[in-house]
Each structure stands twice: as structure tokens, then as C-alpha cells.
Scaffold this motif. Structure first.
Motif, PDB file in Angstrom:
ATOM      1  N   GLU A  46       3.960   3.201  -7.010  1.00 60.20           N
ATOM      2  CA  GLU A  46       3.732   4.480  -6.321  1.00 60.20           C
ATOM      3  C   GLU A  46       4.449   4.441  -4.983  1.00 60.20           C
ATOM      4  OE1 GLU A  46       0.015   6.754  -4.135  1.00 60.20           O
ATOM      5  OE2 GLU A  46      -0.436   5.442  -5.822  1.00 60.20           O
ATOM      6  N   ILE A  47       5.127   5.544  -4.657  1.00 58.40           N
ATOM      7  CA  ILE A  47       5.810   5.662  -3.370  1.00 58.40           C
ATOM      8  C   ILE A  47       5.556   7.057  -2.828  1.00 58.40           C
ATOM      9  CG2 ILE A  47       8.013   5.577  -2.148  1.00 58.40           C
ATOM     10  CD1 ILE A  47       9.091   3.913  -4.558  1.00 58.40           C
ATOM     11  N   THR A  48       4.788   7.125  -1.743  1.00 57.31           N
ATOM     12  CA  THR A  48       4.595   8.383  -1.023  1.00 57.31           C
ATOM     13  C   THR A  48       4.794   8.086   0.456  1.00 57.31           C
ATOM     14  OG1 THR A  48       2.214   8.173  -0.580  1.00 57.31           O
ATOM     15  CG2 THR A  48       2.859   9.117  -2.729  1.00 57.31           C
ATOM     16  N   GLU A  49       4.765   9.122   1.278  1.00 54.77           N
ATOM     17  CA  GLU A  49       4.960   8.890   2.708  1.00 54.77           C
ATOM     18  C   GLU A  49       3.794   8.123   3.329  1.00 54.77           C
ATOM     19  OE1 GLU A  49       3.306  13.032   4.716  1.00 54.77           O
ATOM     20  OE2 GLU A  49       5.446  12.734   4.492  1.00 54.77           O
ATOM     21  N   THR A  50       2.612   8.166   2.720  1.00 53.59           N
ATOM     22  CA  THR A  50       1.449   7.496   3.296  1.00 53.59           C
ATOM     23  C   THR A  50       1.048   6.210   2.579  1.00 53.59           C
ATOM     24  OG1 THR A  50      -0.060   8.824   1.941  1.00 53.59           O
ATOM     25  CG2 THR A  50       0.439   9.649   4.157  1.00 53.59           C
ATOM     26  N   ARG A  51       1.616   5.975   1.381  1.00 52.71           N
ATOM     27  CA  ARG A  51       1.136   4.847   0.573  1.00 52.71           C
ATOM     28  C   ARG A  51       2.238   4.347  -0.362  1.00 52.71           C
ATOM     29  NH1 ARG A  51      -4.000   3.600  -2.850  1.00 52.71           N
ATOM     30  NH2 ARG A  51      -3.147   3.715  -4.940  1.00 52.71           N
ATOM     31  N   SER A  82       4.693  -3.062   2.547  1.00 47.36           N
ATOM     32  CA  SER A  82       4.569  -2.589   3.927  1.00 47.36           C
ATOM     33  C   SER A  82       5.916  -2.111   4.469  1.00 47.36           C
ATOM     34  CB  SER A  82       3.973  -3.674   4.827  1.00 47.36           C
ATOM     35  OG  SER A  82       4.809  -4.810   4.887  1.00 47.36           O
ATOM     36  N   GLY A  83       6.979  -2.841   4.173  1.00 44.73           N
ATOM     37  CA  GLY A  83       8.300  -2.436   4.637  1.00 44.73           C
ATOM     38  C   GLY A  83       8.765  -1.137   4.014  1.00 44.73           C
ATOM     39  N   PHE A  84       8.379  -0.930   2.766  1.00 47.17           N
ATOM     40  CA  PHE A  84       8.806   0.284   2.081  1.00 47.17           C
ATOM     41  C   PHE A  84       8.080   1.514   2.601  1.00 47.17           C
ATOM     42  CE2 PHE A  84      10.616   2.733  -1.308  1.00 47.17           C
ATOM     43  CZ  PHE A  84      11.804   2.068  -1.545  1.00 47.17           C
ATOM     44  N   ARG A 114      -1.224  -6.958  -7.001  1.00 51.51           N
ATOM     45  CA  ARG A 114      -0.881  -5.589  -6.596  1.00 51.51           C
ATOM     46  C   ARG A 114      -1.091  -5.464  -5.092  1.00 51.51           C
ATOM     47  NH1 ARG A 114      -3.938  -0.300  -7.276  1.00 51.51           N
ATOM     48  NH2 ARG A 114      -2.366   1.161  -8.019  1.00 51.51           N
ATOM     49  N   ALA A 115      -0.104  -4.921  -4.392  1.00 57.68           N
ATOM     50  CA  ALA A 115      -0.202  -4.697  -2.946  1.00 57.68           C
ATOM     51  C   ALA A 115      -0.176  -3.202  -2.667  1.00 57.68           C
ATOM     52  CB  ALA A 115       0.951  -5.372  -2.222  1.00 57.68           C
ATOM     53  N   VAL A 116      -1.084  -2.759  -1.816  1.00 51.74           N
ATOM     54  CA  VAL A 116      -1.151  -1.355  -1.403  1.00 51.74           C
ATOM     55  C   VAL A 116      -0.994  -1.317   0.118  1.00 51.74           C
ATOM     56  CG1 VAL A 116      -2.532   0.755  -1.349  1.00 51.74           C
ATOM     57  CG2 VAL A 116      -2.709  -0.809  -3.320  1.00 51.74           C
ATOM     58  N   ALA A 117       0.089  -0.705   0.577  1.00 51.72           N
ATOM     59  CA  ALA A 117       0.352  -0.551   2.008  1.00 51.72           C
ATOM     60  C   ALA A 117       0.195   0.917   2.371  1.00 51.72           C
ATOM     61  CB  ALA A 117       1.753  -1.034   2.343  1.00 51.72           C
ATOM     62  N   THR A 118      -0.460   1.171   3.496  1.00 50.70           N
ATOM     63  CA  THR A 118      -0.717   2.553   3.907  1.00 50.70           C
ATOM     64  C   THR A 118      -0.338   2.778   5.373  1.00 50.70           C
ATOM     65  OG1 THR A 118      -3.002   1.994   4.448  1.00 50.70           O
ATOM     66  CG2 THR A 118      -2.598   2.909   2.255  1.00 50.70           C
ATOM     67  N   MET A 154       1.000  -7.097   8.621  1.00 48.66           N
ATOM     68  CA  MET A 154       2.445  -6.953   8.729  1.00 48.66           C
ATOM     69  C   MET A 154       2.791  -6.067   9.918  1.00 48.66           C
ATOM     70  SD  MET A 154       3.531  -8.610   6.069  1.00 48.66           S
ATOM     71  CE  MET A 154       2.459  -9.468   4.924  1.00 48.66           C
ATOM     72  N   LEU A 155       3.466  -6.636  10.897  1.00 42.02           N
ATOM     73  CA  LEU A 155       3.898  -5.877  12.068  1.00 42.02           C
ATOM     74  C   LEU A 155       5.378  -5.550  11.899  1.00 42.02           C
ATOM     75  CD1 LEU A 155       3.171  -4.720  14.859  1.00 42.02           C
ATOM     76  CD2 LEU A 155       3.937  -6.912  15.829  1.00 42.02           C
ATOM     77  N   TRP A 156       5.674  -4.262  11.787  1.00 39.03           N
ATOM     78  CA  TRP A 156       7.035  -3.781  11.614  1.00 39.03           C
ATOM     79  C   TRP A 156       7.514  -3.101  12.884  1.00 39.03           C
ATOM     80  CZ3 TRP A 156      10.474  -4.389   7.701  1.00 39.03           C
ATOM     81  CH2 TRP A 156       9.979  -4.998   6.542  1.00 39.03           C
ATOM     82  N   ALA A 157       8.784  -3.274  13.184  1.00 40.29           N
ATOM     83  CA  ALA A 157       9.424  -2.589  14.308  1.00 40.29           C
ATOM     84  C   ALA A 157      10.536  -1.714  13.751  1.00 40.29           C
ATOM     85  CB  ALA A 157      10.001  -3.599  15.290  1.00 40.29           C
TER      86      ALA A 157
END
Length: 164
Positions: A46-51, A82-84, A114-118, A154-157
Motif C-alpha cells: 500500500e502506498i498513500t500520502e499518509t501510509r 518510512s523512507g517511502f 510487514r512494516a507500516v509507516a505513517t 526512523m529519523l528522516w531529513a
């Protein structure tokens, strides 16, 4: 007008495909952009702007010596999701960079992962509108039992692609 960047434009032609075929096609394409992701066989569910949801099957090529998913593959899964979710919101003139990848292994994993990043709408607005910054992306990684074998942070810049 909806937000658009290189990632969302690459995804657009595949939106009409059935879900399973779309997932495999996008995973193949993004696996070619980031070869290690492709080699590991990650599936973009799944790829959305929030998840963003990414999974990996417990297959030999990602296993450790006890036949569960290797610790490095777990970290890759969390980092990819998280990067995506950051990347799908990042203007084309910006570059995403991982600053901190923290993975605490709390128990042995079982089966597929399974990883879920939001991201919150506030963080999305910052990523899209601030010239540079950083965001802590929550990632929940679960195994086949529904348990969390790791806790991730995950800290992204993001910064300009052009060097000053």
C-alpha cells in the motif's frame, strides 16, 4: 490540484491494475531504483500520502541462521517503508536522507514480516513546504503472529538536491 512528484507520477500508470498485479509491478520498478530492495524481494502492499505498507516473505535469501528473517532485513523493511512515505510527499527538488535508524530487537520473529509507516498531515505539510527539515517517522513492524519483534524509530531529513 493533487500533489505530484517523480514517485507519484511513476505510480500513476499502474493505478488501474488489479491490486495484486499493481503491487508486484510497483515492487519490481522500485526494486530496480533501489537494487538492494529488489534483491531482498520487498513487496509494496500500500502506498498513500499518509501510509506505506511494505512486506517481506520469510524466504532463504533474507533468513538468518535460525531460519527467521535476518535482523538486517528487518531494518531494511522498516527503513524502506518510512523512507517511502517521506519520498511520496517530497518535492522533486528535495533529497530524502536517513539520519537515524534505530531498531530494538525485542523477540524472535515468526514467519513473514510487514512494516507500516505513517505520517501526520502536519508532517506532510512540513515535508512539502519547508526547504529542509527532519521528521521522526513511526513504523510498526509485525510478524506472522501479529506481534512486534522489533521497535523502530526512523529519523528522516530532507534538503535541496543542489549543493550550496
Amino acid at each position: 490540484m493533487a500533489f505530484s512528484n517523480n514517485i507519484t507520477r511513476a505510480m500513476k500508470p499502474f493505478q488501474a491494475l488489479p491490486k495484486g498485479l499493481r503491487q508486484r509491478a510497483l515492487s519490481l520498478i522500485f526494486g530496480r531504483v533501489v537494487p538492494y530492495v529488489g534483491t531482498s524481494g520487498l513487496l509494496y502492499e500500500e502506498i498513500t500520502e499518509t501510509r506505506v505498507v511494505v512486506s517481506v516473505k520469510n524466504r532463504r535469501k533474507v533468513q538468518n541462521h535460525i531460519h527467521s528473517v535476518h535482523a538486517a532485513a528487518m531494518a531494511l523493511l522498516a527503513e524502506t517503508a518510512s523512507g517511502f512515505v517521506v519520498g511520496v510527499n517530497l518535492p522533486d527538488d528535495k533529497l530524502p536522507l536517513i539520519k537515524t535508524l534505530k531498531v530494538d530487537y525485542t523477540r524472535r520473529s515468526s514467519g513473514d514480516l510487514r512494516a507500516v509507516a505513517t505520517l501526520s498531515q502536519h508532517d506532510i505539510n512540513r515535508i512539502r513546504n519547508e526547504p529542509k527539515g527532519e521528521v521522526l517517522v513511526p513504523v510498526v513492524l509485525t510478524d506472522a503472529t501479529g506481534e512486534q519483534p522489533v521497535n523502530c524509530e526512523m529519523l528522516w531529513a530532507w534538503t535541496s538536491k543542489k549543493r550550496s
